[in-house]
Design a protein around this motif. Structure first.
Motif, PDB file in Angstrom:
ATOM      1  N   ASP A  23       0.864  -1.062   0.014  1.00 47.10           N
ATOM      2  CA  ASP A  23      -0.204  -0.132   0.121  1.00 47.10           C
ATOM      3  C   ASP A  23       0.790   1.300  -0.010  1.00 47.10           C
ATOM      4  O   ASP A  23       1.804   1.375   0.881  1.00 47.10           O
ATOM      5  CB  ASP A  23      -0.877  -0.032   1.229  1.00 47.10           C
ATOM      6  N   ILE A  25       1.516   5.316   0.258  1.00 46.21           N
ATOM      7  CA  ILE A  25       1.111   6.331   0.963  1.00 46.21           C
ATOM      8  C   ILE A  25       1.480   7.641   0.384  1.00 46.21           C
ATOM      9  O   ILE A  25       2.478   7.759  -0.415  1.00 46.21           O
ATOM     10  CB  ILE A  25       1.494   6.654   2.509  1.00 46.21           C
ATOM     11  N   GLU A  26       0.566   8.629   0.186  1.00 49.28           N
ATOM     12  CA  GLU A  26       0.814  10.066  -0.517  1.00 49.28           C
ATOM     13  C   GLU A  26       2.388  10.681   0.015  1.00 49.28           C
ATOM     14  O   GLU A  26       3.006  11.166  -1.059  1.00 49.28           O
ATOM     15  CB  GLU A  26      -0.311  10.821  -0.256  1.00 49.28           C
ATOM     16  N   SER A  27       2.409  10.615   1.103  1.00 47.54           N
ATOM     17  CA  SER A  27       3.990  11.126   1.569  1.00 47.54           C
ATOM     18  C   SER A  27       5.059  10.543   1.482  1.00 47.54           C
ATOM     19  O   SER A  27       6.204  10.918   1.807  1.00 47.54           O
ATOM     20  CB  SER A  27       3.768  11.592   3.086  1.00 47.54           C
ATOM     21  N   ASP A  28       5.187   9.246   0.895  1.00 43.45           N
ATOM     22  CA  ASP A  28       6.041   8.229   0.621  1.00 43.45           C
ATOM     23  C   ASP A  28       7.201   9.095  -0.229  1.00 43.45           C
ATOM     24  O   ASP A  28       6.848   9.664  -1.091  1.00 43.45           O
ATOM     25  CB  ASP A  28       5.967   6.883  -0.065  1.00 43.45           C
ATOM     26  N   LYS A  75       3.059  -0.308   7.321  1.00 42.32           N
ATOM     27  CA  LYS A  75       2.087   0.777   7.862  1.00 42.32           C
ATOM     28  C   LYS A  75       2.430   1.480   9.255  1.00 42.32           C
ATOM     29  O   LYS A  75       1.937   2.203   9.521  1.00 42.32           O
ATOM     30  CB  LYS A  75       0.750   0.010   7.810  1.00 42.32           C
ATOM     31  N   SER A  79       5.176   8.691   8.919  1.00 48.03           N
ATOM     32  CA  SER A  79       5.347   9.687   7.543  1.00 48.03           C
ATOM     33  C   SER A  79       6.063  10.650   7.732  1.00 48.03           C
ATOM     34  O   SER A  79       5.983  11.205   8.936  1.00 48.03           O
ATOM     35  CB  SER A  79       3.753   9.753   7.149  1.00 48.03           C
ATOM     36  N   ARG A  81       7.542   8.091   5.125  1.00 48.87           N
ATOM     37  CA  ARG A  81       8.426   6.899   4.868  1.00 48.87           C
ATOM     38  C   ARG A  81       9.279   7.049   3.867  1.00 48.87           C
ATOM     39  O   ARG A  81       9.159   7.589   2.662  1.00 48.87           O
ATOM     40  CB  ARG A  81       7.564   5.589   4.774  1.00 48.87           C
TER      41      ARG A  81
END
Length: 263
Positions: A23, A25-28, A75, A79, A81
Motif C-alpha cells: 500500500d 502512501i501519498e507522503s512516501d 504501515k 510518515s 516513509r
C-alpha cells in the motif's frame, strides 16, 4: 493438519502485499534503482544523516526495503516513509529519487552478487550471463533499459522526480547528496553531511558488513567468502568485460546510454 494449513494460508496472506503490491502512501519518498546500481550506498548516505547509528542491522527499521518488510509492518512506520524499491515505473510513487548506474558496471556487480547469493553457478560464463542480463532474466524488474526507461519516460520533467547518476554521486558526493537531501526536505548541517559521507565510505560499509554478517538476515545463507559490499568502482567493467560483451550491452541499451551520457 488443518491447523498447519491455516497457518500456511495466514502466512501467504500476510506476505502477499510485499514489493510492488504494498500500500503506497501519498507522503512516501522512494529510493528507486535497478539492482546493483548504488541503492544500498544511497541508503547509508541518507541513513547517516537521519540517524547517528545507521548500519546493516537497523537499516530496514529506518529506510525499509519493500521486499523485506511486510505491508502490515510498513504501515507502522511514521510518515513520511523513506522506502527502497527496484520497481519499474509505478504511478502511485509520488516522490522518487532514482539512482542510475552505467549498465556495464551494473552487469559486473550483479554477476558477483548473484554468485554470492548462490543464484548462479560459479562456472557460469560471463558471455552467457551478459546475454541473460540484457534480457532482464535475473529478476522481475524488467531489463536495465526497461526499468530506467520507464521512469525517465514517465517522470523526467516532474519536480517530484530526481535522477541521480551513480558516477556523479561518486565524483562529487557532497554536491549531489545536498541536492538529494534538499529534494527530500531533510534538514542537515555541513558537519552532519561530511560525517555521513565519511561513515558511508565503501571501506566502512564493508567493515560494518563483516562485523554484523551473522545478524544480517538477507545474507545469512549467502557465500561467506564473498562480500556484499564490493569496490563501488565506476570503471571496473573496462577490465572485466570483454570487448564483445561491452559491445553487446551498448548495442542493446544504446538509446538510453546516450540519453544518460554514458556513450
Amino acid at each position: 493438519m488443518i491447523s498447519n494449513a491455516k497457518t500456511e494460508v495466514r502466512k501467504f496472506l500476510e506476505n502477499r502485499k510485499i514489493g510492488r503490491n504494498i500500500d503506497v502512501i501519498e507522503s512516501d519518498v522512494y529510493l528507486v534503482s535497478y539492482p546493483k546500481s548504488g541503492n544500498t550506498w544511497l541508503r547509508f548516505l541518507i541513513g547517516n544523516i537521519i540517524s547517528d547509528d545507521f548500519n546493516f542491522t537497523n537499516m530496514n527499521s529506518l529506510i525499509p526495503d519493500i521486499y523485506k518488510i511486510r505491508n502490515k509492518d510498513l504501515k507502522k512506520f511514521e510518515s513520511p516513509r523513506i522506502l527502497k524499491s527496484h520497481e519499474y515505473f509505478d504511478p502511485r510513487y509520488k516522490k522518487v529519487v532514482y539512482i542510475v548506474r552505467d549498465p556495464r558496471s551494473v552487469c559486473v556487480s550483479y554477476y558477483e552478487y548473484l554468485k554470492k547469493m548462490n543464484k548462479i553457478k560459479d562456472n557460469l560464463s560471463m558471455d552467457v550471463f551478459v546475454d541473460n542480463y540484457i534480457k532482464g532474466n535475473y529478476d522481475p524488474y524488467g531489463s536495465w533499459k526497461e526499468n530506467v526507461g520507464s521512469w525517465m519516460g514517465s517522470c523526467k520533467d516532474s519536480d517530484k522526480f530526481l535522477l541521480v547518476r551513480y558516477e556523479d554521486l561518486k565524483e562529487d558526493t557532497s554536491k549531489h547528496l545536498r541536492n538529494i537531501l534538499n529534494f527530500m526536505n531533510i534538514d542537515y548541517t555541513e558537519e552532519k553531511l561530511s560525517c555521513a559521507i565519511e561513515k558511508s565510505s565503501f571501506k566502512k560499509m564493508r567493515a560494518n558488513e563483516i562485523e554484523n554478517k551473522k545478524q544480517i538476515k538477507a545474507l545469512k545463507n549467502s557465500r561467506q567468502n564473498m562480500h556484499f559490499v564490493r569496490k563501488g568502482e565506476t570503471n571496473e567493467w573496462m577490465k572485466t568485460l570483454s570487448q564483445e560483451n561491452q559491445n553487446k550491452i551498448c548495442e542493446a541499451f544504446e538509446s538510453t546510454l546516450k540519453d544518460l551520457g554514458y556513450i
